[in-house]
Scaffold this active site. Structure first.
Site, PDB file in Angstrom:
ATOM      1  N   GLY A   1      -0.023  11.816   8.696  1.00 36.24           N
ATOM      2  CA  GLY A   1      -0.596  12.236   7.422  1.00 36.24           C
ATOM      3  C   GLY A   1       0.440  12.409   6.326  1.00 36.24           C
TER       4      GLY A   1
ATOM      5  N   LYS B   1      -5.054   4.994  19.012  1.00 35.25           N
ATOM      6  CA  LYS B   1      -5.160   5.848  17.820  1.00 35.25           C
ATOM      7  C   LYS B   1      -6.618   6.204  17.534  1.00 35.25           C
ATOM      8  CE  LYS B   1      -3.852   7.834  13.909  1.00 35.25           C
ATOM      9  NZ  LYS B   1      -4.980   7.792  12.983  1.00 35.25           N
TER      10      LYS B   1
ATOM     11  N   GLY C   1       0.838  -1.197   0.000  1.00 37.20           N
ATOM     12  CA  GLY C   1       0.000   0.000   0.000  1.00 37.20           C
ATOM     13  C   GLY C   1       0.865   1.235   0.000  1.00 37.20           C
TER      14      GLY C   1
ATOM     15  N   GLU D   1      -9.437  14.381  17.857  1.00 31.73           N
ATOM     16  CA  GLU D   1      -9.162  15.233  16.692  1.00 31.73           C
ATOM     17  C   GLU D   1     -10.460  15.789  16.105  1.00 31.73           C
ATOM     18  OE1 GLU D   1      -8.278  13.767  12.357  1.00 31.73           O
ATOM     19  OE2 GLU D   1      -6.456  13.589  13.560  1.00 31.73           O
TER      20      GLU D   1
ATOM     21  N   GLY E   1       0.041   4.529  -0.766  1.00 31.64           N
ATOM     22  CA  GLY E   1      -0.765   5.742  -0.900  1.00 31.64           C
ATOM     23  C   GLY E   1      -0.148   6.922  -0.181  1.00 31.64           C
TER      24      GLY E   1
ATOM     25  N   HIS F   1      -7.476   8.971  19.789  1.00 34.15           N
ATOM     26  CA  HIS F   1      -6.778  10.142  19.242  1.00 34.15           C
ATOM     27  C   HIS F   1      -7.609  10.793  18.148  1.00 34.15           C
ATOM     28  CE1 HIS F   1      -4.320  11.725  15.892  1.00 34.15           C
ATOM     29  NE2 HIS F   1      -3.483  12.189  16.796  1.00 34.15           N
TER      30      HIS F   1
ATOM     31  N   ASP G   1       2.092  -2.367  -4.580  1.00 39.07           N
ATOM     32  CA  ASP G   1       0.805  -1.679  -4.676  1.00 39.07           C
ATOM     33  C   ASP G   1       0.151  -2.143  -5.969  1.00 39.07           C
ATOM     34  OD1 ASP G   1      -0.515   1.124  -3.386  1.00 39.07           O
ATOM     35  OD2 ASP G   1      -1.090   0.687  -5.452  1.00 39.07           O
TER      36      ASP G   1
ATOM     37  N   GLY H   1       1.819   5.238   3.037  1.00 39.56           N
ATOM     38  CA  GLY H   1       2.671   4.071   2.811  1.00 39.56           C
ATOM     39  C   GLY H   1       3.928   4.382   2.024  1.00 39.56           C
TER      40      GLY H   1
END
Length: 324
Positions: free
Chosen positions: A123, A189, A7, A196, A9, A192, A30, A12
């Protein structure tokens, strides 16, 4: 160390690049050939399928799966479990539901395989800033993989150290923790991301109030034509609400003061819903977090300046595009 990554993207691919910039080697796959070729040009060994990826890794292997939660991740891990050998490790770094982690770890240990779940935050900026990681799994296996996590993490950087903090384990200060057994990383997470949601909603609603202060529904003497870009900028400088989310807000407003590039339709990626489900199971009141999730549902029906602000922040930290 060597790591297989599936992956490539938004996150990744940059995980592979950050590792390679710091001396590690990667074998990547991928479905998208262009993504594979881009990583090959950057120094990865790109392969055409999962069998070839497993064959290119030295034992004991470690394979990081960075795919959308649900069927893509489930199917990939199932296939890997049939290709890997005893003592190999499967790492899920996506946004998986933590109860699925618990189930998978139990299933894989019966095959002699290890499972590690890594809640990963950073991110599209992770290549430069590093990734904050919350890691669940067996202690010995997490320790085996530590050189990878230490490289991906932000490190101490320039952040002021917490006063009076005492700990023999400095990993938290360097941007990653071993939170406990399988499932705990994604659970942390998940919470988290629920927080957010609430923080983003607070900024969005506050800026909506600022924007609407020039409303014709107010008496003329109470109308202020406020510059929201300047307000975001000044709040970044020493105010108690300064944060990375505010930095992204300032960036968005500097580029597009009226947020015309955003429709205000705000998606939710799953963790917000799971957070509310956990709150119900644990009988913990979370009115702010639940309201933030419901606000995203409402945004898909009508759009306001606040909704556009949410879209702008999501695009800023994660490259999330609005649904068509």
């Amino acid at each position: 160390m060597q790591l297989g990554i599936i992956g490539l993207g938004r996150m990744g691919g940059n995980i592979a690049r950050r590792l390679m910039l710091n001396g590690h080697t990667t074998v990547v796959y991928d479905r998208d050939e262009a993504s594979r070729n881009a990583l090959a040009n950057d120094g990865s060994t790109a392969v055409a399928d999962l069998k070839e990826l497993v064959g290119a890794l030295a034992k004991p292997r470690a394979v990081w799966v960075m795919l959308p939660a649900g069927a893509p991740t489930e199917d990939t891990i199932q296939t890997l479990s049939e290709l890997l050998d005893a003592d190999d490790v499967i790492i899920d770094g996506g946004n998986t539901f933590y109860k699925d982690d618990i189930r998978r770890a139990q299933e894989l240990i019966e095959k002699g395989l290890h499972y590690v779940d890594v809640g990963t935050s950073g991110g599209v900026w992770g290549l430069e800033r590093g990734y904050c990681m919350m890691i669940g799994g067996e202690s010995a296996i997490v320790e085996r993989l530590d050189p990878l996590f230490a490289t991906l993490a932000p490190g101490l950087g320039s952040i002021e150290r917490t006063r009076d903090r005492t700990s023999t384990d400095d990993r938290a200060e360097r941007g990653y923790i071993h939170s406990g057994p399988a499932g705990s990383g994604h659970f942390v997470k998940m919470i988290h991301n629920g927080i957010e949601y609430g923080m983003m909603q607070a900024f969005a609603e506050g800026f909506d109030l600022l924007k609407q202060k020039n409303s014709e529904h107010l008496p003329p003497e109470q109308r202020f034509d406020l510059n929201t870009a300047d307000i975001a900028e000044v709040w970044r400088r020493g105010s108690v609400v300064s944060s990375w989310l505010l930095d992204l807000t300032a960036d968005a407003l500097a580029t597009d003061p009226h947020l015309e590039a955003f429709s205000g339709s705000v998606a939710d990626s799953g963790e917000g819903r799971w957070t509310i489900e956990a709150a119900i199971e644990q009988a913990v009141p979370v009115p702010v977090l639940s309201s933030a999730l419901f606000a995203r549902f409402r945004s898909r029906q009508t759009s306001s300046y606040a909704d556009k602000m949410l879209s702008a922040m999501r695009f800023g930290f994660g490259g999330h595009k609005e649904p068509k």
